[in-house]
Scaffold this active site. Structure first.
Site, PDB file in Angstrom:
ATOM      1  N   SER A 147       2.947   3.828   0.290  1.00  0.00           N
ATOM      2  CA  SER A 147       3.219   2.706   1.172  1.00  0.00           C
ATOM      3  C   SER A 147       4.476   3.021   2.001  1.00  0.00           C
ATOM      4  CB  SER A 147       3.350   1.418   0.350  1.00  0.00           C
ATOM      5  OG  SER A 147       3.401   0.284   1.179  1.00  0.00           O
TER       6      SER A 147
ATOM      7  N   GLY B  23       7.341  -0.705  -0.807  1.00  0.00           N
ATOM      8  CA  GLY B  23       7.752  -2.100  -0.844  1.00  0.00           C
ATOM      9  C   GLY B  23       7.988  -2.686   0.529  1.00  0.00           C
ATOM     10  N   GLY B  24       7.411  -2.059   1.550  1.00  0.00           N
ATOM     11  CA  GLY B  24       7.520  -2.610   2.891  1.00  0.00           C
ATOM     12  C   GLY B  24       8.936  -2.630   3.446  1.00  0.00           C
TER      13      GLY B  24
END
Length: 551
Positions: A206, A126-127
């Site tokens: 991610s 989710g960055g």
């Protein structure tokens, strides 16, 4: 169905769960235990501080209710949902948020302590700004592959990554500390769920992939993890580690906090309503987000130094990337007019701004010109998407592909079993007018995009329920998901993706010279030396180009 699910006794108390089953003949029933506390609520005077172990409860905890997500910006989530539809089988909509978020879900096919099943602990991406572990239903991954799945939350954005200084009460990396506390919970409790505390694999995608590798570098997690899988994220990337100091000052200014001493700043921040805190962070995106840092406790040196000196945990490691990492969802914000066809100037400006963050005393325009020239053959000059494609390839290589290869090379050089994948399998509902008419399509040159691989690894095609937007998985999608789950759970069980359930193609061991890897698609194949020219460009040529144009 909760009456069919055993009430479990764990360290903190008793749990009542429920049963579910994936939509496949090979699937066995899975016991679901949701929303289990592993840490005290990080609220009030505990906000921004290291997590504390949860306290025992009386009676039987209702573990049939969905978990709350950590506080985060919903607007970004809604934007991505137009491309990445998810089945809400666990009843955890994005709006269900609370600071009391240090909770986890467990999915297991057995609650017999003698089962000694491999355990997989998910680190959601989710960055660093967001992350919703509670939306991932482990019924297929667990029930079709005989593993225990644990999915913990961690604090996102400033709540999880703010630092007020190494020697302050908030040195940074609280999100990593949250995961470490969850891993300690796994060590102490997972036998009650049929799991083996001596066979724990962390796997993330991610930002979760970055955090997975960082935990492989932390002295605090050394005895808690035994294997690791990092997907589409490496801390060796140029924009994912070490930032946040300038962002902190912007945050404090936006909140009108003028204190200079860390304790005074902390006291003021603990008084800010959480919705205000989230609102002012909406502009902190990508390289401007709060990030993991060298805090001296969780992370004691830079990822580059830890990797180059062989100080990573000596455990089996599986990593890889998608072939279109920056061609889809990560490109729809930058650069301008990407979907219509960006100009050379628009693409160049994006890279110049990004490079200036890390190389402020360099003539970044000249550096970017040199790098873009290496991608001149990506598309024909008359292709309106030429510079959109150059952006996608250049960003994908520099942020994902090359850092992942460098990471795998460093780990393999430590004589640790290392496996690398390159996934090229697209999801049809992003490329069809009839499949998913309510889902946005991606450009034709996008194949396997950033964010696609969790669909396959979590077995979402086999999870009962409907996707939003009229989307559905094809038979090929489902069969590929079945194969991908076998590879990854084989690795979690044995440290070798080929050992365990039968797989169609032998996955070669990665080595620093030939860099052998597996190309994952409907028909997997072994290959070697992925993007060798771009690895040389960014690891050998780029430092020289920067030095040449430094002031």
């Amino acid at each position: 169905m909760s009456q069919d699910c055993p009430t479990l006794q764990i360290k903190d108390g008793k749990l009542k769960g429920f049963m579910s089953q994936a939509d496949d003949p090979s699937a066995v029933p899975v016991y679901n235990y949701l929303n289990i506390p592993f840490g005290k609520p990080p609220t009030g005077k505990r906000r921004f501080l290291a997590p504390e172990k949860s306290e025992p409860w009386d009676g039987i905890l209702d573990a049939t209710k969905p978990t709350h997500h950590p506080p985060q910006d919903n607007e970004i989530g809604h934007m991505y949902a137009d491309y990445l539809p998810m089945k809400d089988t666990l009843g955890a909509p994005t709006e269900r948020q609370s600071e009391d978020c240090l909770r986890l879900n467990v999915f297991t096919p057995s609650v017999e302590k003698s089962s000694k099943l491999a355990v997989m602990v998910w680190i959601v991406g989710g960055g660093y700004m967001r992350g919703m572990a509670g939306i991932y239903d482990g019924v297929a991954l667990s029930g079709m592959n005989n593993v225990v799945i644990v999915s913990p939350n961690y604090r996102a954005n400033a709540l999880g990554f703010l630092s007020l200084g190494k020697n302050s009460k908030v040195p940074g990396n609280n999100a990593l500390r949250d995961i470490i506390l969850a891993l300690e919970w796994v060590r102490d409790n997972i036998e009650s769920f049929g799991g083996d505390p001596s066979n724990v694999t962390i796997f993330g995608e991610s930002a979760g992939g970055v955090m997975t590798e960082l935990l492989m570098m932390s002295p605090l997690s050394r005895d808690l993890i035994h294997k690791a899988i990092s997907m589409s994220g490496s801390p060796l990337a140029p924009t994912v580690f070490g930032g946040g100091e300038a962002t902190r000052e912007v945050l404090l200014k936006a909140l009108n906090i003028n204190a200079s001493e860390p304790d005074a700043i902390l006291e003021k921040l603990q008084e800010v309503p959480v919705d205000v805190l989230i609102e002012v962070q909406k502009k902190f995106y990508g390289p401007y987000a709060f990030q993991p840092i060298v805090d001296g406790h969780v992370i004691t040196d830079t990822p580059e130094n830890i990797s180059s000196t062989g100080q990573r945990h000596k455990i089996p490691f599986l990593t890889g990337v998608c072939d279109s990492e920056c061609a889809g969802i990560l490109a729809f914000v930058l650069p301008p007019r990407y979907i219509e066809g960006s100009s050379k100037e628009e693409v160049k400006a994006v890279f110049e701004e990004a490079f200036k963050l890390r190389h402020p005393n360099t003539a970044c325009d000249k550096v970017v010109d040199r790098l873009m020239a290496a991608y001149s053959d990506v598309a024909a000059d008359n292709d309106k998407y030429k510079y959109s494609r150059i952006y996608a390839e250049m960003a994908g290589d520099s942020i994902f592909v090359v850092p992942a290869i460098v990471s795998a090379t460093a780990h393999s050089a430590m004589q640790c079993p290392t496996y690398f994948y390159y996934i090229t399998k697209p999801i049809e509902f992003n490329h069809s007018e009839s499949n998913g008419p309510g889902i946005k399509n991606k450009l034709d040159f996008v194949k396997c995009d950033h964010g696609d691989i969790p669909y396959y690894i979590w077995g979402v095609p086999f999870v009962k329920g409907e996707l939003p937007g009229g989307a559905w998985f094809t038979e090929k999608d489902a069969e590929f998901s079945r194969l991908a789950m076998k590879y990854f759970t084989n690795f979690a069980k044995t440290g070798n993706p080929n050992k365990g359930s039968d797989v169609s193609v032998e996955w070669p061991v990665f080595d620093p010279v030939s860099k052998r890897h597996l190309v994952l698609d409907d028909e997997p194949k072994a290959d070697q030396n992925l993007h060798a020219d771009k690895v040389k460009l960014y690891t050998v040529d780029f430092p020289k180009i920067v030095a040449e144009h430094s002031k």
